[in-house]
Enzyme design. Structure first.
Site, PDB file in Angstrom:
ATOM      1  N   CYS A   1       1.310 -11.870  -6.487  1.00  0.00           N
ATOM      2  CA  CYS A   1       2.423 -11.885  -5.542  1.00  0.00           C
ATOM      3  C   CYS A   1       1.967 -12.371  -4.169  1.00  0.00           C
ATOM      4  CB  CYS A   1       3.030 -10.492  -5.422  1.00  0.00           C
ATOM      5  SG  CYS A   1       3.975  -9.974  -6.876  1.00  0.00           S
TER       6      CYS A   1
ATOM      7  N   HIS B   1       6.839  -9.976  -1.104  1.00  0.00           N
ATOM      8  CA  HIS B   1       7.294  -8.605  -0.852  1.00  0.00           C
ATOM      9  C   HIS B   1       6.421  -7.898   0.181  1.00  0.00           C
ATOM     10  CE1 HIS B   1       4.032  -6.600  -3.137  1.00  0.00           C
ATOM     11  NE2 HIS B   1       4.151  -7.598  -4.003  1.00  0.00           N
TER      12      HIS B   1
END
Length: 251
Positions: free
Chosen positions: A226, A208
């Site tokens: 992440c 992301h």
């Protein structure tokens, strides 16, 4: 003579009793066949175009008791005779995973009980995240398209190593540290909205946009697991990726 007849009658009666008892015992020893539950859904959807790592997921209406019988009822075929294996992810959900990847631009036929469906694969768009190099490299059909600076999980929250696939695409997603056991009032706590999010695992790992870690991308791993990219790079990957495209994390 009467004694002989009486003796033979007794022998025959005993033999019949033993035979009947044996049949009864043998019958009782064979477990009854378990009915196979009905099919609730099959993924990918019929006619869908997906990435080359997308598994075939079959969800049944009730928990499955005879898994082998169910596996035998599922038929997967491609022109290339792709091999794979079954993985049970819940009592009523099984997925068939290709041993490597589906060939690109291939028709996959799926048969489950009386259902016959199929889907197609697109290009082999593969993203490789390197923990040590702090990069995320995307290739299409073997040609590198872009190598991007990235920041992965810090030592206390490492990004899992392995082969995954893009599970979903979410233009915006709210990330709450409480979902991974970190209170908001902790020094590690967070509650934020991330953009251009591509889900990698059900446990909450995404690729992301992370403008807050741009200065670390390419140099240090500072995320909670992440794969952080700059806004421009995240938007580019979000537009390029298809659900089912491979995402590999290497050391």
């Amino acid at each position: 003579m009467r004694r002989v007849v009486r003796y033979l009658s007794v022998v025959v009666a005993i033999t019949l009793m033993l035979t009947a008892e044996s049949v009864s015992i043998a019958t009782a020893a064979v477990p009854p066949l378990q009915p196979i539950p009905g099919v609730a859904s099959v993924s990918p959807a019929n006619g869908a175009v997906v990435g080359v790592a997308h598994p075939v997921v079959v969800t049944f209406t009730t928990p499955v008791t005879d898994r082998r019988a169910v596996e035998r009822s599922i038929r997967i075929s491609t022109p290339h005779n792709t091999t794979g294996h079954f993985e049970w992810v819940a009592s009523n959900v099984v997925r068939w995973v290709p041993h490597r990847y589906w060939p690109p631009h291939t028709r996959v036929s799926v048969g489950v009980q009386e259902l016959t469906e199929g889907f197609e694969t697109g290009d082999a768009l593969i993203g490789v995240a390197s923990i040590s190099a702090h990069t995320f490299t995307v290739s299409r059909n073997g040609e590198v398209l872009r190598t991007m600076p990235a920041s992965l999980g810090k030592p206390s929250r490492p990004t899992p190593i392995g082969s995954f696939h893009a599970m979903s695409k979410e233009r915006t997603v709210v990330m709450d540290s409480r979902t991974i056991g970190i209170p908001l009032n902790s020094s590690d706590g967070y509650l934020l909205t991330a953009h251009y999010a591509v889900r990698v695992t059900w446990s909450g790992v995404y690729v992301h946009s992370a403008p807050w870690s741009v200065n670390s991308q390419g140099y240090a791993n500072v995320s909670h697991g992440c794969i952080n990219l700059s806004p421009d790079n995240a938007a580019w990957y979000f537009d390029a990726v298809t659900v089912g495209d491979p995402i590999e994390v290497v050391g």
